[in-house]
Motif scaffolding. Structure first.
Motif, PDB file in Angstrom:
ATOM      1  N   VAL A  24     -51.040  98.187   4.487  1.00 15.98           N
ATOM      2  CA  VAL A  24     -50.383  99.226   5.288  1.00 15.98           C
ATOM      3  C   VAL A  24     -48.889  98.959   5.376  1.00 15.98           C
ATOM      4  O   VAL A  24     -48.071  99.887   5.253  1.00 15.98           O
ATOM      5  CB  VAL A  24     -51.011  99.291   6.692  1.00 15.98           C
ATOM      6  N   ALA A  25     -48.511  97.691   5.578  1.00 13.24           N
ATOM      7  CA  ALA A  25     -47.098  97.345   5.706  1.00 13.24           C
ATOM      8  C   ALA A  25     -46.317  97.649   4.432  1.00 13.24           C
ATOM      9  O   ALA A  25     -45.130  97.982   4.476  1.00 13.24           O
ATOM     10  CB  ALA A  25     -46.956  95.872   6.070  1.00 13.24           C
ATOM     11  N   ILE A  26     -46.976  97.520   3.286  1.00 11.87           N
ATOM     12  CA  ILE A  26     -46.311  97.788   2.009  1.00 11.87           C
ATOM     13  C   ILE A  26     -46.377  99.259   1.639  1.00 11.87           C
ATOM     14  O   ILE A  26     -45.405  99.835   1.132  1.00 11.87           O
ATOM     15  CB  ILE A  26     -46.946  96.926   0.897  1.00 11.87           C
ATOM     16  N   LEU A  27     -47.525  99.891   1.899  1.00  9.25           N
ATOM     17  CA  LEU A  27     -47.738 101.263   1.451  1.00  9.25           C
ATOM     18  C   LEU A  27     -47.026 102.283   2.333  1.00  9.25           C
ATOM     19  O   LEU A  27     -46.526 103.299   1.828  1.00  9.25           O
ATOM     20  CB  LEU A  27     -49.242 101.563   1.415  1.00  9.25           C
ATOM     21  N   TYR A  28     -46.968 102.029   3.640  1.00 10.36           N
ATOM     22  CA  TYR A  28     -46.393 103.025   4.542  1.00 10.36           C
ATOM     23  C   TYR A  28     -44.922 103.342   4.222  1.00 10.36           C
ATOM     24  O   TYR A  28     -44.548 104.521   4.157  1.00 10.36           O
ATOM     25  CB  TYR A  28     -46.524 102.579   5.997  1.00 10.36           C
ATOM     26  N   PRO A  29     -44.047 102.331   4.029  1.00  8.45           N
ATOM     27  CA  PRO A  29     -42.659 102.683   3.685  1.00  8.45           C
ATOM     28  C   PRO A  29     -42.538 103.512   2.424  1.00  8.45           C
ATOM     29  O   PRO A  29     -41.697 104.423   2.347  1.00  8.45           O
ATOM     30  CB  PRO A  29     -41.984 101.310   3.525  1.00  8.45           C
ATOM     31  N   ILE A  33     -40.924 107.243   2.563  1.00  2.00           N
ATOM     32  CA  ILE A  33     -39.720 107.599   1.812  1.00  2.00           C
ATOM     33  C   ILE A  33     -40.003 108.762   0.874  1.00  2.00           C
ATOM     34  O   ILE A  33     -39.182 109.678   0.728  1.00  2.00           O
ATOM     35  CB  ILE A  33     -39.200 106.376   1.037  1.00  2.00           C
ATOM     36  N   THR A  34     -41.181 108.745   0.232  1.00  2.00           N
ATOM     37  CA  THR A  34     -41.543 109.848  -0.659  1.00  2.00           C
ATOM     38  C   THR A  34     -41.640 111.158   0.106  1.00  2.00           C
ATOM     39  O   THR A  34     -41.137 112.195  -0.344  1.00  2.00           O
ATOM     40  CB  THR A  34     -42.881 109.547  -1.358  1.00  2.00           C
ATOM     41  N   SER A  35     -42.275 111.123   1.267  1.00  2.00           N
ATOM     42  CA  SER A  35     -42.403 112.333   2.084  1.00  2.00           C
ATOM     43  C   SER A  35     -41.049 112.785   2.614  1.00  2.00           C
ATOM     44  O   SER A  35     -40.741 113.984   2.631  1.00  2.00           O
ATOM     45  CB  SER A  35     -43.363 112.079   3.252  1.00  2.00           C
ATOM     46  N   ALA A  36     -40.225 111.836   3.049  1.00  2.00           N
ATOM     47  CA  ALA A  36     -38.916 112.181   3.597  1.00  2.00           C
ATOM     48  C   ALA A  36     -38.005 112.796   2.548  1.00  2.00           C
ATOM     49  O   ALA A  36     -37.139 113.619   2.872  1.00  2.00           O
ATOM     50  CB  ALA A  36     -38.259 110.939   4.200  1.00  2.00           C
ATOM     51  N   SER A  37     -38.197 112.402   1.271  1.00  2.00           N
ATOM     52  CA  SER A  37     -37.330 112.926   0.215  1.00  2.00           C
ATOM     53  C   SER A  37     -37.569 114.404  -0.062  1.00  2.00           C
ATOM     54  O   SER A  37     -36.715 115.072  -0.662  1.00  2.00           O
ATOM     55  CB  SER A  37     -37.526 112.120  -1.070  1.00  2.00           C
ATOM     56  N   SER A  48     -40.630 114.169  13.812  1.00  2.00           N
ATOM     57  CA  SER A  48     -41.786 115.043  13.583  1.00  2.00           C
ATOM     58  C   SER A  48     -42.515 114.667  12.287  1.00  2.00           C
ATOM     59  O   SER A  48     -43.729 114.794  12.189  1.00  2.00           O
ATOM     60  CB  SER A  48     -41.335 116.507  13.530  1.00  2.00           C
ATOM     61  N   MET A  49     -41.753 114.238  11.297  1.00  2.00           N
ATOM     62  CA  MET A  49     -42.341 113.804  10.041  1.00  2.00           C
ATOM     63  C   MET A  49     -42.433 112.275  10.077  1.00  2.00           C
ATOM     64  O   MET A  49     -41.419 111.581  10.041  1.00  2.00           O
ATOM     65  CB  MET A  49     -41.476 114.255   8.856  1.00  2.00           C
ATOM     66  N   TRP A  50     -43.643 111.765  10.176  1.00  3.07           N
ATOM     67  CA  TRP A  50     -43.805 110.306  10.212  1.00  3.07           C
ATOM     68  C   TRP A  50     -44.695 109.784   9.089  1.00  3.07           C
ATOM     69  O   TRP A  50     -44.749 108.598   8.847  1.00  3.07           O
ATOM     70  CB  TRP A  50     -44.371 109.866  11.555  1.00  3.07           C
ATOM     71  N   LEU A  51     -45.394 110.693   8.369  1.00  7.11           N
ATOM     72  CA  LEU A  51     -46.191 110.259   7.228  1.00  7.11           C
ATOM     73  C   LEU A  51     -46.198 111.299   6.112  1.00  7.11           C
ATOM     74  O   LEU A  51     -45.699 111.052   5.031  1.00  7.11           O
ATOM     75  CB  LEU A  51     -47.625 109.939   7.657  1.00  7.11           C
ATOM     76  N   TRP A  52     -46.775 112.484   6.399  1.00  8.19           N
ATOM     77  CA  TRP A  52     -46.876 113.519   5.378  1.00  8.19           C
ATOM     78  C   TRP A  52     -45.672 114.450   5.461  1.00  8.19           C
ATOM     79  O   TRP A  52     -45.105 114.654   6.533  1.00  8.19           O
ATOM     80  CB  TRP A  52     -48.168 114.318   5.541  1.00  8.19           C
ATOM     81  N   PRO A  53     -45.256 115.032   4.340  1.00  9.69           N
ATOM     82  CA  PRO A  53     -44.055 115.878   4.328  1.00  9.69           C
ATOM     83  C   PRO A  53     -44.209 117.142   5.163  1.00  9.69           C
ATOM     84  O   PRO A  53     -45.292 117.719   5.252  1.00  9.69           O
ATOM     85  CB  PRO A  53     -43.881 116.218   2.839  1.00  9.69           C
ATOM     86  N   LYS A  54     -43.103 117.552   5.775  1.00 11.33           N
ATOM     87  CA  LYS A  54     -43.050 118.784   6.554  1.00 11.33           C
ATOM     88  C   LYS A  54     -41.771 119.532   6.190  1.00 11.33           C
ATOM     89  O   LYS A  54     -40.722 118.936   5.995  1.00 11.33           O
ATOM     90  CB  LYS A  54     -43.059 118.489   8.057  1.00 11.33           C
ATOM     91  N   GLY A  55     -41.895 120.859   6.140  1.00 11.57           N
ATOM     92  CA  GLY A  55     -40.732 121.664   5.759  1.00 11.57           C
ATOM     93  C   GLY A  55     -40.262 121.302   4.358  1.00 11.57           C
ATOM     94  O   GLY A  55     -39.090 120.949   4.159  1.00 11.57           O
TER      95      GLY A  55
END
Length: 296
Positions: A24-29, A33-37, A48-55
């Motif tokens: 989890v510690a390795i996969l979550y970042p 980052i992928t979702s935030a991009s 609001s976006m903490w795991l899956w992409p939004k907007g």
């Protein structure tokens, strides 16, 4: 069938918990980052976006790839990585094999000299003056020749040869009239694919992520590697966001959003090739590191 004892079961449970936490510690970042991009920066910034992409938006990638220097950097970095890794392997593998043989005269003295360089160096300024005096300044060789071999990788490779290649196999080949070059090329290398893959991965990642040497030795922008160009993009966007007219709050906020999108997109762009290549080298990587670093 042997049943696990209570202590064995407890160990397995603890081991799985620790491995899950590490995963989890390795996969979550990476997922974040992928979702935030590809997410709306305002949703990323307010949590609001903490795991899956939004907007979902691809504006960050569009802005990154619209820059022609990105493609020049990709071309240069791929060239530096392939050529640099080939040079590294060409020097590391034969040298490590020679130092692993007991019949090489003075191998301990040579190892002492090599190990000395791990702890002591001339420093940045003397190295720069040396590179410049050799005529390598502002050329691709300034990035490849000074880092042509890593002493740590050399030690790992030598340990692999010592602990994996039987001396009897070498003696049998020599009795059959096999020369040292033929022995190395036709017998040793085919048996050493795990450590070759490990060294290729180590050296390749080092060349791919290299930017500091380029900052020092290169002034021709057509020679800039990808990492240096991406660094400039991030720095310029941050500076432009900080130096805009303070009265234009809306413009500053919009510029900051664009800078955030570019930041995450740049991270993915720079890391994606290595993430794609690693699964193909993983089995060699694990075997090579376990044999080359733990045995002996």
């Amino acid at each position: 069938m042997v049943r696990d004892s209570f202590a064995d079961k407890l160990f397995l449970i603890g081991n799985r918990i620790v491995m899950t936490v590490l995963l989890v510690a390795i996969l979550y970042p990476l997922v974040y980052i992928t979702s935030a991009s590809i997410s709306d920066p305002s949703l990323v910034n307010n949590g609001s976006m903490w795991l899956w992409p939004k907007g979902i938006t691809l504006e960050g990638y569009e802005r990154v790839f619209a820059n022609k220097e990105i493609w020049i950097g990709y071309r240069n970095t791929i060239g530096y990585t392939l050529l640099g890794t080939a040079i590294n392997l060409l020097l590391t593998i034969p040298c490590a094999y020679a130092l692993s043989r007991r019949d090489v005269a003075g191998r301990n003295a040579l190892m002492a000299v090599f190990v000395f360089t791990m702890f002591f160096s001339g420093g940045l300024i003397p190295t720069f003056l040396l590179v410049k005096s050799l005529g390598m300044h502002n050329s691709i060789w300034a990035l490849l020749i000074p880092n042509a071999a890593s002493m740590w990788n050399l030690i790992v490779t030598r340990t692999f040869f010592q602990s994996t290649i039987p001396r009897e196999l070498e003696e049998a080949a020599e009795m059959d009239g096999c020369s040292h070059f033929t022995l190395m090329l036709r017998i040793i290398l085919p048996l050493s694919l795990p450590i070759v893959a490990v060294m290729a991965l180590f050296y390749g990642v080092s060349h791919w992520n290299q930017y500091f040497s380029a900052m020092i030795y290169l002034s021709n922008r057509s020679l800039f590697p990808l990492q240096l160009i991406l660094r400039e993009i991030l720095v310029l966007n941050e500076i432009s966001a900080l130096t805009m007219d303070g009265d234009s709050v809306k413009a500053v906020a919009e510029q900051a959003k664009i800078a955030d999108m570019i930041k995450y997109a740049v991270m993915i762009v720079s890391a994606l090739p290595l993430l794609v290549a690693y699964p193909f080298l993983q089995r060699f990587f694990v075997k090579g590191v376990m044999i080359g670093s733990i045995k002996g």
